[in-house]
Write a protein that holds these residues in place. Structure first.
Motif, PDB file in Angstrom:
ATOM      1  N   ASP A  55      28.063  17.009  16.156  1.00 27.16           N
ATOM      2  CA  ASP A  55      27.705  15.634  16.505  1.00 27.16           C
ATOM      3  C   ASP A  55      28.047  15.427  17.973  1.00 27.16           C
ATOM      4  O   ASP A  55      29.216  15.407  18.357  1.00 27.16           O
ATOM      5  CB  ASP A  55      28.478  14.655  15.624  1.00 27.16           C
ATOM      6  N   ALA A  57      27.040  12.789  19.924  1.00 31.82           N
ATOM      7  CA  ALA A  57      26.794  11.413  20.344  1.00 31.82           C
ATOM      8  C   ALA A  57      27.783  10.922  21.396  1.00 31.82           C
ATOM      9  O   ALA A  57      27.429  10.150  22.277  1.00 31.82           O
ATOM     10  CB  ALA A  57      26.809  10.483  19.131  1.00 31.82           C
ATOM     11  N   GLU A  87      23.523  17.109  16.429  1.00 29.24           N
ATOM     12  CA  GLU A  87      23.204  15.734  16.047  1.00 29.24           C
ATOM     13  C   GLU A  87      23.375  14.800  17.238  1.00 29.24           C
ATOM     14  O   GLU A  87      24.345  14.904  17.979  1.00 29.24           O
ATOM     15  CB  GLU A  87      24.122  15.274  14.911  1.00 29.24           C
ATOM     16  N   ASP A  88      22.428  13.911  17.393  1.00 31.91           N
ATOM     17  CA  ASP A  88      22.474  12.870  18.423  1.00 31.91           C
ATOM     18  C   ASP A  88      22.814  13.389  19.811  1.00 31.91           C
ATOM     19  O   ASP A  88      23.699  12.849  20.486  1.00 31.91           O
ATOM     20  CB  ASP A  88      23.463  11.770  18.017  1.00 31.91           C
TER      21      ASP A  88
END
Length: 134
Positions: A55, A57, A87-88
Motif C-alpha cells: 500500500d 498511498a 495499491e494506491d
C-alpha cells in the motif's frame, strides 16, 4: 549492532487469509529501502502468503534505490509464485514506473485509464510531434 527503523519510513504489516499487506509511509530511498526489503522478506518467510500487497498511498518519495527495492521484491515474489500488487501508488510513483519502463510488471490498483488522469494535474504533458525543418 541492530539497525533501528528509520524515522522517515513506516512499514505497517497487516495479515489476512493468504494475503499480507505492507502499508508504506514516508520516504523510500537509499537510507530506508533496506527496511522495506527486510520486512517484505520476513513476511514472505513467516506467513507464506499467496499475495503481497504494498500500500503506497502514504509514500512521499521514491528514489532509484526505492525503485530497485520494488524490483527486488518483485523478483522474490515471482520466484515464490506470490502475486505482488502495488495499491494506491501516488502520481509521482506512477510516473517513475512509466518512465523507467517497468510499470507493466507491477499489478496496481490504478487502471490503465487512470495513470493519464493521475498526471493531468502535474503539469507534465506529452510533447507535440516534431516536424522536420523545412
Amino acid at each position: 549492532m541492530t539497525a533501528l527503523p528509520h524515522p522517515l519510513l513506516t512499514v505497517t504489516v497487516e495479515t489476512g487469509p493468504r494475503t499480507v499487506r505492507l502499508r508504506i509511509g514516508g520516504d523510500l530511498d537509499y537510507d530506508t529501502s533496506d527496511e522495506l526489503a527486510a520486512r517484505a522478506q520476513e513476511c514472505l518467510d513467516t506467513h507464506g502468503p499467496d499475495a503481497l500487497h504494498l500500500d503506497c498511498a502514504k509514500l512521499r518519495l521514491c528514489d532509484s534505490m526505492g525503485v530497485s527495492t520494488l524490483l527486488q521484491i518483485h523478483r522474490i515474489t515471482g520466484a515464490r509464485g506470490v502475486r505482488l500488487r502495488l495499491e494506491d501508488p501516488p502520481a509521482f510513483l506512477e510516473r517513475i514506473l512509466t518512465v523507467t519502463g517497468i510499470r507493466g510488471i507491477f499489478e496496481t490498483s490504478v487502471t490503465d485509464a487512470q495513470p493519464e488522469q493521475a498526471h493531468a494535474d502535474d503539469g507534465l504533458r506529452p510533447a507535440p510531434p516534431r516536424t522536420p525543418p523545412g
